[in-house]
Design an enzyme around this catalytic site. Structure first.
Site, PDB file in Angstrom:
ATOM      1  N   GLU A 129       0.845  -1.156  -0.070  1.00 48.95           N
ATOM      2  CA  GLU A 129       0.046  -0.291  -0.082  1.00 48.95           C
ATOM      3  C   GLU A 129       0.821   1.307  -0.024  1.00 48.95           C
ATOM      4  OE1 GLU A 129      -2.895   0.195  -0.428  1.00 48.95           O
ATOM      5  OE2 GLU A 129      -3.638  -1.676  -0.315  1.00 48.95           O
ATOM      6  N   ASP A 269      -4.684  -9.489  -8.226  1.00 50.39           N
ATOM      7  CA  ASP A 269      -5.008  -8.574  -9.452  1.00 50.39           C
ATOM      8  C   ASP A 269      -4.080  -7.753 -10.087  1.00 50.39           C
ATOM      9  OD1 ASP A 269      -5.059  -7.193  -6.929  1.00 50.39           O
ATOM     10  OD2 ASP A 269      -6.691  -5.888  -7.418  1.00 50.39           O
ATOM     11  N   GLU A 362     -18.541  -5.506  -2.647  1.00 50.64           N
ATOM     12  CA  GLU A 362     -17.316  -6.013  -2.611  1.00 50.64           C
ATOM     13  C   GLU A 362     -17.263  -7.537  -2.995  1.00 50.64           C
ATOM     14  OE1 GLU A 362     -13.254  -5.690  -1.446  1.00 50.64           O
ATOM     15  OE2 GLU A 362     -14.735  -4.245  -2.201  1.00 50.64           O
ATOM     16  N   GLU A 383     -12.418   0.736  -9.790  1.00 43.57           N
ATOM     17  CA  GLU A 383     -12.084  -0.251 -10.860  1.00 43.57           C
ATOM     18  C   GLU A 383     -13.027  -0.093 -12.002  1.00 43.57           C
ATOM     19  OE1 GLU A 383      -9.324  -1.212  -7.915  1.00 43.57           O
ATOM     20  OE2 GLU A 383     -11.642  -0.842  -7.584  1.00 43.57           O
TER      21      GLU A 383
END
Length: 569
Positions: A129, A269, A362, A383
């Protein structure tokens, strides 16, 4: 004579109608661009008023959270003392400010960070992150600040953001000091790896560092950052199964998999995303070969019509039939690959789910056609907006602008509050959660704005990181690491003296195993990559549309002049 007059009248009416339609969409784009701009500044100004210089805004209580050090620390352990945050949301907002044309505020933010930001804090942070949000944000802002074509910060800027980025990169390096070269998921910025630190990490966590750390090496001339990220990426790739699939979580000390089930969603991802984008940014054929093998495996073992389920990396058998919100990035990646029909197919399914609930939940159970019982939240994720932007860029089909309008209206209806934009705790009740994530400004607003105004991209070629930070594609970055930084045990690394295999991306040939007459008996290790349309994005015949990136079937030109928009494969 009468026939010719009718034809002339028809053509006149048709051209007039097309002109009116173009005028309508131009007005629509201006209106929606302004709505997105207002969204961004409502979030940004509330952050500055109620949370800055802390990390993120709590819009319901108009307070703050230092989420960079609190992320994952459910018991709030190892929190720094007398800590006022790292201005995370400001860092994440800088490139969005440039894209929206606010150079004055961009300069103000750059100079504040230059004078006040420090990483010499006793804070335990998540490597992945912090890399994509902070390191990526600083590097991108530095590049924008020093852009020779339009220098956005004048003489008062002396590369301070790059200095900060290099300081942060050095603090990352101890996390890679493991027997495998795979980095710890958590590291203390002041003291390095903590005693008894967890050795579990994700595929994304150790396979999605190459863009930011590679860019840092190119900007500073210090190869250590790229070498560490590349070693980790290669080790991860060596752990793939015989099916070219990777699991979700692993141990950085033993190099053993912990979770064998995998997909294209959470935990994996950005691994796929960074393989392809690293090839574009740095030009190493190895990245393309890895991506090509991984992409074909995804299409073979995860795809079920327009959906992507999860599967066991060892057998390819389906494990979980579920849609996760992070999967919505995949159509955008497929656009970059050139697989437009497949991208359109899955994108429309995500849109249907959004329409069903008002936002993107989610987790949605495909086999039961119902929400996951506990993961019903929507944390303002970007996204779907990201993939919508890419598909519009590839096709110029105005339907994607309608999707963008749907997203904008939903965000304003369900998530906007007086103090900013709040996450949704439960999409069935639209109960709110007191958190405005920094990626809402870095990505969600940015991609929606670019959908309606892409002038920032005119005469520019950028790759966006997984956090939405633009990095320029520069020929000077297409270089190899010095040989001294290439471990000898990377047996699959091809040295320059060996014959180089051709890439179908440049040769535009198909299929992947076709013998190449230009390069003798070498096999082409790449998926097809043929332009989808003419440079103006409109097609006039089927020949203009190229072929599908996986099946190599020729695409069709629609009556409206778009390539393969309704071809479901």
């Amino acid at each position: 004579m009468a026939f010719h007059l009718l034809v002339l009248l028809y053509l006149t009416f048709f051209n007039l109608s097309m002109s009116q339609l173009d005028s309508h969409w131009a007005a629509k784009r201006r209106h929606m661009k302004e709505k997105v701009r207002q969204m961004f500044y409502h979030a940004y100004e509330n952050y500055l008023t109620h949370a800055f210089p802390h990390d993120e805004l709590k819009p319901l209580t108009k307070s703050f959270t230092d989420s960079l050090s609190q992320l994952g620390n459910l018991k709030l352990e190892h929190l720094p003392q007398d800590y006022n945050g790292s201005a995370l949301t400001l860092i994440e907002s800088l490139s969005s400010l440039v894209i929206m044309g606010n150079n004055t505020e961009f300069e103000r933010g750059v100079l504040w960070l230059s004078e006040n930001l420090t990483f010499d804090v006793d804070a335990r942070i998540n490597l992945f992150e912090c890399n994509i949000r902070v390191l990526g944000g600083l590097i991108s802002a530095h590049i924008l600040a020093t852009d020779s074509a339009n220098r956005l910060v004048q003489g008062s800027y002396k590369n301070q953001l790059l200095t900060l980025a290099e300081d942060l990169g050095r603090r990352f390096l101890p996390s890679f000091d493991t027997p495998t070269g795979l980095p710890y998921a958590w590291i203390n910025l002041k003291h390095g790896v903590m005693e008894n630190e967890t050795t579990e990490t994700s595929t994304s966590g150790c396979g999605s560092l190459i863009l930011e750390m590679g860019a840092l090496s190119r900007l500073t001339g210090d190869p250590r950052y790229e070498a560490a990220a590349l070693r980790s990426l290669r080790k991860l790739w060596s752990m793939r199964s015989s099916l070219n699939l990777l699991g979700t979580t692993l141990d950085v000390i033993t190099g053993e998999w912990i979770e064998y089930s995998s997909g294209i969603g959470a935990g994996v991802d950005s691994f796929y995303e960074y393989l392809f984008k690293a090839f574009v940014l740095f030009g190493k054929e190895d990245y393309w070969r890895m991506f090509h093998s991984a992409y074909l495996a995804v299409q073979k073992y995860f795809r079920h019509g327009p959906w992507y389920h999860e599967a066991d990396m060892r057998t390819g058998k389906a494990t979980y039939w579920q849609l996760t919100s992070l999967q919505a990035f995949w159509p955008g990646l497929q656009v970059l690959v050139g697989d437009i029909p497949a991208a359109n197919s899955s994108h429309r399914e995500f849109v249907h789910v959004w329409e069903k609930f008002g936002v993107q939940p989610e987790r949605y159970l495909l086999d039961h056609q119902m929400l996951h019982p506990t993961e019903k939240y929507y944390p303002l994720r970007p996204e779907l907006a990201e993939s919508t932007f890419y598909l519009y860029q590839a096709t110029k089909d105005p339907w994607y602008m309608e999707v963008g309008e749907l997203i904008v209206n939903s965000l304003n209806l369900y998530t906007k509050v007086e103090g900013g934009f709040a996450s949704i705790r439960d999409v069935t009740t639209m109960q709110m959660e007191d958190h405005q994530h920094s990626f809402f400004l870095a990505e969600t607003c940015k991609y929606l704005y670019l959908l309606f105004d892409d002038s920032f991209l005119v005469d520019r070629n950028y790759i966006f990181t997984t956090e939405g930070h633009p990095l320029p594609v520069l020929s000077s970055w297409h270089e190899r690491l010095p040989e001294t930084y290439i471990p000898t045990n990377w047996t699959f690394f091809k040295v320059q003296t060996q014959r180089r295999k051709a890439s179908a991306m440049s040769l535009q040939v198909c299929p992947a195993t076709t013998l190449n007459p230009i390069h003798g008996d070498q096999q082409v290790e790449s998926a097809c990559h043929v332009p989808d349309a003419r440079s103006d994005h409109r097609c006039f015949s089927h020949d203009d549309c190229g072929v599908d990136a996986i099946s190599c079937r020729h695409r069709s030109c629609s009556i409206a002049g778009y390539c393969g928009l309704w071809l479901y494969i």
